[in-house]
Design a protein around this motif. Structure first.
Motif, PDB file in Angstrom:
ATOM      1  N   PRO A  99       1.316  -0.803   0.739  1.00  0.00           N
ATOM      2  CA  PRO A  99      -0.211  -0.131  -0.164  1.00  0.00           C
ATOM      3  C   PRO A  99       0.729   1.144  -0.313  1.00  0.00           C
ATOM      4  CG  PRO A  99      -0.753  -0.838   1.489  1.00  0.00           C
ATOM      5  CD  PRO A  99       1.020  -1.965   1.171  1.00  0.00           C
ATOM      6  N   GLY A 100       0.372   1.980  -0.586  1.00  0.00           N
ATOM      7  CA  GLY A 100       1.148   3.478  -0.973  1.00  0.00           C
ATOM      8  C   GLY A 100       2.330   3.560  -1.822  1.00  0.00           C
ATOM      9  N   ARG A 101       2.325   2.584  -2.269  1.00  0.00           N
ATOM     10  CA  ARG A 101       3.839   2.317  -2.964  1.00  0.00           C
ATOM     11  C   ARG A 101       3.563   1.465  -4.869  1.00  0.00           C
ATOM     12  NH1 ARG A 101       8.553   1.213  -0.328  1.00  0.00           N
ATOM     13  NH2 ARG A 101       8.282   2.207   1.501  1.00  0.00           N
ATOM     14  N   GLY A 102       4.370   2.414  -5.938  1.00  0.00           N
ATOM     15  CA  GLY A 102       4.025   1.665  -6.930  1.00  0.00           C
ATOM     16  C   GLY A 102       5.059   0.515  -7.047  1.00  0.00           C
ATOM     17  N   LEU A 103       4.846   0.238  -8.151  1.00  0.00           N
ATOM     18  CA  LEU A 103       5.778  -1.585  -8.255  1.00  0.00           C
ATOM     19  C   LEU A 103       6.818  -1.616  -8.145  1.00  0.00           C
ATOM     20  CD1 LEU A 103       4.302  -3.582 -10.364  1.00  0.00           C
ATOM     21  CD2 LEU A 103       6.012  -3.392 -12.044  1.00  0.00           C
ATOM     22  N   PRO A 104       7.516  -2.587  -7.394  1.00  0.00           N
ATOM     23  CA  PRO A 104       8.815  -2.467  -7.717  1.00  0.00           C
ATOM     24  C   PRO A 104       9.539  -1.709  -7.962  1.00  0.00           C
ATOM     25  CG  PRO A 104       7.230  -3.988  -5.359  1.00  0.00           C
ATOM     26  CD  PRO A 104       6.749  -3.161  -6.841  1.00  0.00           C
ATOM     27  N   TRP A 105      10.383  -1.436  -8.075  1.00  0.00           N
ATOM     28  CA  TRP A 105      11.744  -0.974  -9.084  1.00  0.00           C
ATOM     29  C   TRP A 105      10.903  -0.265 -10.504  1.00  0.00           C
ATOM     30  CZ3 TRP A 105      16.294  -0.914  -8.435  1.00  0.00           C
ATOM     31  CH2 TRP A 105      17.223  -1.744  -6.650  1.00  0.00           C
ATOM     32  N   ASP A 106       9.406  -0.343  -9.891  1.00  0.00           N
ATOM     33  CA  ASP A 106       9.522   0.495 -11.523  1.00  0.00           C
ATOM     34  C   ASP A 106       9.657   1.857 -11.826  1.00  0.00           C
ATOM     35  OD1 ASP A 106       7.449   0.376 -14.286  1.00  0.00           O
ATOM     36  OD2 ASP A 106       6.161   1.184 -13.068  1.00  0.00           O
ATOM     37  N   ARG A 107      10.338   2.214 -12.236  1.00  0.00           N
ATOM     38  CA  ARG A 107      10.288   4.103 -12.622  1.00  0.00           C
ATOM     39  C   ARG A 107      11.208   4.097 -11.779  1.00  0.00           C
ATOM     40  NH1 ARG A 107       5.792   2.418 -15.461  1.00  0.00           N
ATOM     41  NH2 ARG A 107       5.759   3.531 -18.170  1.00  0.00           N
ATOM     42  N   HIS A 108      12.387   2.421 -10.997  1.00  0.00           N
ATOM     43  CA  HIS A 108      13.024   3.932  -9.550  1.00  0.00           C
ATOM     44  C   HIS A 108      14.083   4.409 -10.646  1.00  0.00           C
ATOM     45  CE1 HIS A 108      15.641   2.816  -6.063  1.00  0.00           C
ATOM     46  NE2 HIS A 108      16.348   2.993  -7.205  1.00  0.00           N
ATOM     47  N   TRP A 109      14.559   4.776 -11.669  1.00  0.00           N
ATOM     48  CA  TRP A 109      15.047   6.336 -12.209  1.00  0.00           C
ATOM     49  C   TRP A 109      14.969   6.267 -13.411  1.00  0.00           C
ATOM     50  CZ3 TRP A 109      17.433   0.994 -11.282  1.00  0.00           C
ATOM     51  CH2 TRP A 109      18.982   0.609 -10.517  1.00  0.00           C
ATOM     52  N   ALA A 110      15.347   8.108 -13.594  1.00  0.00           N
ATOM     53  CA  ALA A 110      14.500   8.367 -14.645  1.00  0.00           C
ATOM     54  C   ALA A 110      16.015   9.160 -15.645  1.00  0.00           C
ATOM     55  CB  ALA A 110      13.300   9.568 -13.991  1.00  0.00           C
ATOM     56  N   VAL A 111      15.866   9.668 -16.797  1.00  0.00           N
ATOM     57  CA  VAL A 111      17.371  10.339 -17.405  1.00  0.00           C
ATOM     58  C   VAL A 111      16.689  11.707 -17.346  1.00  0.00           C
ATOM     59  CG1 VAL A 111      18.383  10.534 -19.408  1.00  0.00           C
ATOM     60  CG2 VAL A 111      17.349   8.385 -18.736  1.00  0.00           C
ATOM     61  N   ALA A 112      17.108  12.809 -16.417  1.00  0.00           N
ATOM     62  CA  ALA A 112      17.176  13.948 -16.313  1.00  0.00           C
ATOM     63  C   ALA A 112      17.049  14.316 -17.691  1.00  0.00           C
ATOM     64  CB  ALA A 112      17.062  14.898 -15.315  1.00  0.00           C
ATOM     65  N   HIS A 113      16.865  15.638 -18.361  1.00  0.00           N
ATOM     66  CA  HIS A 113      17.816  16.913 -19.461  1.00  0.00           C
ATOM     67  C   HIS A 113      18.585  17.703 -19.266  1.00  0.00           C
ATOM     68  CE1 HIS A 113      14.242  18.692 -19.855  1.00  0.00           C
ATOM     69  NE2 HIS A 113      13.503  17.420 -19.965  1.00  0.00           N
ATOM     70  N   GLU A 114      18.823  18.640 -19.525  1.00  0.00           N
ATOM     71  CA  GLU A 114      19.339  19.539 -19.652  1.00  0.00           C
ATOM     72  C   GLU A 114      19.299  20.444 -19.575  1.00  0.00           C
ATOM     73  OE1 GLU A 114      21.915  20.483 -23.082  1.00  0.00           O
ATOM     74  OE2 GLU A 114      20.625  20.188 -24.471  1.00  0.00           O
ATOM     75  N   ALA A 115      17.534  20.629 -20.169  1.00  0.00           N
ATOM     76  CA  ALA A 115      15.920  21.766 -18.960  1.00  0.00           C
ATOM     77  C   ALA A 115      15.317  21.633 -17.896  1.00  0.00           C
ATOM     78  CB  ALA A 115      15.732  21.992 -20.392  1.00  0.00           C
ATOM     79  N   ALA A 116      15.523  20.125 -16.805  1.00  0.00           N
ATOM     80  CA  ALA A 116      15.017  20.022 -15.952  1.00  0.00           C
ATOM     81  C   ALA A 116      15.280  20.873 -15.802  1.00  0.00           C
ATOM     82  CB  ALA A 116      15.223  18.553 -15.579  1.00  0.00           C
ATOM     83  N   LYS A 117      13.880  20.813 -14.689  1.00  0.00           N
ATOM     84  CA  LYS A 117      13.674  21.712 -13.510  1.00  0.00           C
ATOM     85  C   LYS A 117      12.944  20.622 -12.032  1.00  0.00           C
ATOM     86  CE  LYS A 117      12.713  26.089 -15.661  1.00  0.00           C
ATOM     87  NZ  LYS A 117      12.277  26.946 -15.937  1.00  0.00           N
ATOM     88  N   LEU A 118      13.968  20.467 -11.698  1.00  0.00           N
ATOM     89  CA  LEU A 118      13.725  19.009 -10.470  1.00  0.00           C
ATOM     90  C   LEU A 118      14.294  19.819  -8.457  1.00  0.00           C
ATOM     91  CD1 LEU A 118      15.611  16.493 -12.012  1.00  0.00           C
ATOM     92  CD2 LEU A 118      12.446  16.495 -11.352  1.00  0.00           C
TER      93      LEU A 118
ATOM     94  N   TRP B 179      10.508  13.598  -5.830  1.00  0.00           N
ATOM     95  CA  TRP B 179       9.227  13.494  -7.571  1.00  0.00           C
ATOM     96  C   TRP B 179       9.085  14.588  -8.355  1.00  0.00           C
ATOM     97  CZ3 TRP B 179       5.000  15.092  -9.669  1.00  0.00           C
ATOM     98  CH2 TRP B 179       4.653  14.740 -11.101  1.00  0.00           C
ATOM     99  N   GLY B 180       9.967  14.380  -9.349  1.00  0.00           N
ATOM    100  CA  GLY B 180       9.029  15.037 -10.462  1.00  0.00           C
ATOM    101  C   GLY B 180       8.578  14.885 -11.660  1.00  0.00           C
ATOM    102  N   PRO B 181       7.962  15.653 -12.311  1.00  0.00           N
ATOM    103  CA  PRO B 181       6.294  15.578 -13.378  1.00  0.00           C
ATOM    104  C   PRO B 181       7.153  14.520 -15.332  1.00  0.00           C
ATOM    105  CG  PRO B 181       7.100  17.828 -13.257  1.00  0.00           C
ATOM    106  CD  PRO B 181       7.360  17.090 -11.703  1.00  0.00           C
ATOM    107  N   CYS B 182       7.023  14.124 -15.752  1.00  0.00           N
ATOM    108  CA  CYS B 182       6.995  13.890 -16.384  1.00  0.00           C
ATOM    109  C   CYS B 182       8.198  14.263 -17.602  1.00  0.00           C
ATOM    110  CB  CYS B 182       6.788  12.637 -17.495  1.00  0.00           C
ATOM    111  SG  CYS B 182       5.192  13.811 -18.633  1.00  0.00           S
ATOM    112  N   ALA B 183       7.756  16.249 -17.788  1.00  0.00           N
ATOM    113  CA  ALA B 183       8.745  17.296 -18.666  1.00  0.00           C
ATOM    114  C   ALA B 183       9.868  17.076 -18.080  1.00  0.00           C
ATOM    115  CB  ALA B 183       8.021  19.025 -18.161  1.00  0.00           C
TER     116      ALA B 183
END
Length: 251
Positions: free
Chosen positions: A28-47, A52-56
């Motif tokens: 409860p309160g979690r997503g699928l284990p290890w799903d989207r555990h990492w993401a690739v931030a691009h050079e214009a990211a504002k995190l 958590w950050g949105p997909c943009a």
């Protein structure tokens, strides 16, 4: 036909590969284990670091369609990820290792359009996957709906286009649109369906090649006057879900 779980899929590095699982334990309160555990931030990211950050902020298939053809395999014990793409040599790396992450950025760069913001770093947050929702979620699609959409388009659509965690077989085409606000039992876990998934250009790309070859968004608008396909859900009760398990719509 009793609905069942036809496939379980996770995406360890958001938008960079999928991996089929035989079973998974939901909490409860979690997503699928290890799903989207990492993401690739691009050079214009504002995190905001540690949040958590949105997909943009990330490199994703709607902006870099070639990414949709990546397959992934994760070794959970060592945090080692293996990625394969038909246009690139296989890479084995640890996303949390700085030198390995740099090797990955060199590997993935040619798969990204040069006019888009370039991949800059691997981003993660403890105990929180970079889902497309601002809450920890899992996603479901109906294989009957996928077939119906494909028949309308005159195409054989791969379910991989939708990047869902659970593929459900045995429900009626587009029945899942009526699941919003309802609870489902998957195996021994219980989930609550929260909202539809509004689809983007990523689904127009062929997951075998990474080439845009099907206007899924136009077809969805023609059928339903929206771009919804599949649903997001929250885990309500812990349990284990295995491929082949029965799916029960609860009262």
């Amino acid at each position: 036909m009793t609905p069942s779980v036809a496939s379980i899929q996770r995406h360890p590095l958001k938008a960079h590969g999928r991996e089929a699982l035989s079973a998974v334990t939901l909490v409860p309160g979690r997503g699928l284990p290890w799903d989207r555990h990492w993401a690739v931030a691009h050079e214009a990211a504002k995190l905001t670091e540690g949040e958590w950050g949105p997909c943009a902020n990330f490199s994703i298939g709607s902006k870099a369609p070639k990414l949709t053809a990546i397959d992934a395999r994760l070794d959970e014990a060592t945090g080692t990820l293996t990625l394969h793409h038909p246009d690139a040599a296989e890479i084995v790396f640890r996303p949390d290792d700085a030198e390995d992450a740099a090797r990955f950025l060199d590997w993935v760069g040619p798969l990204c359009p040069p006019e888009r913001a370039r991949p800059a770093r691997i981003y993660s947050v403890a105990d929180r996957g970079m889902t497309d929702t601002d809450y920890p979620s899992i996603s479901l699609i109906s294989l009957a709906s996928n077939r119906a959409l494909g028949e309308y388009m005159g195409l054989d659509l791969s379910p991989l286009r939708w990047r869902a965690n659970f593929w459900i077989e045995g429900s009626r085409p587009f029945e899942e649109r009526g699941w919003i606000g309802r609870r489902l039992r998957l195996g021994t876990a219980v989930i609550e369906v929260v909202e539809p998934q509004v689809r983007c250009l990523a689904t127009t790309a062929n997951p075998a090649t990474g080439a845009r070859d099907a206007d899924t968004l136009k077809a969805l608008r023609a059928l339903h006057d929206d771009q919804d396909f599949g649903v997001y859900a929250k885990v309500i009760e812990a349990g284990t879900v295995s491929a082949g398990d029965v799916v029960e719509l609860l009262p």
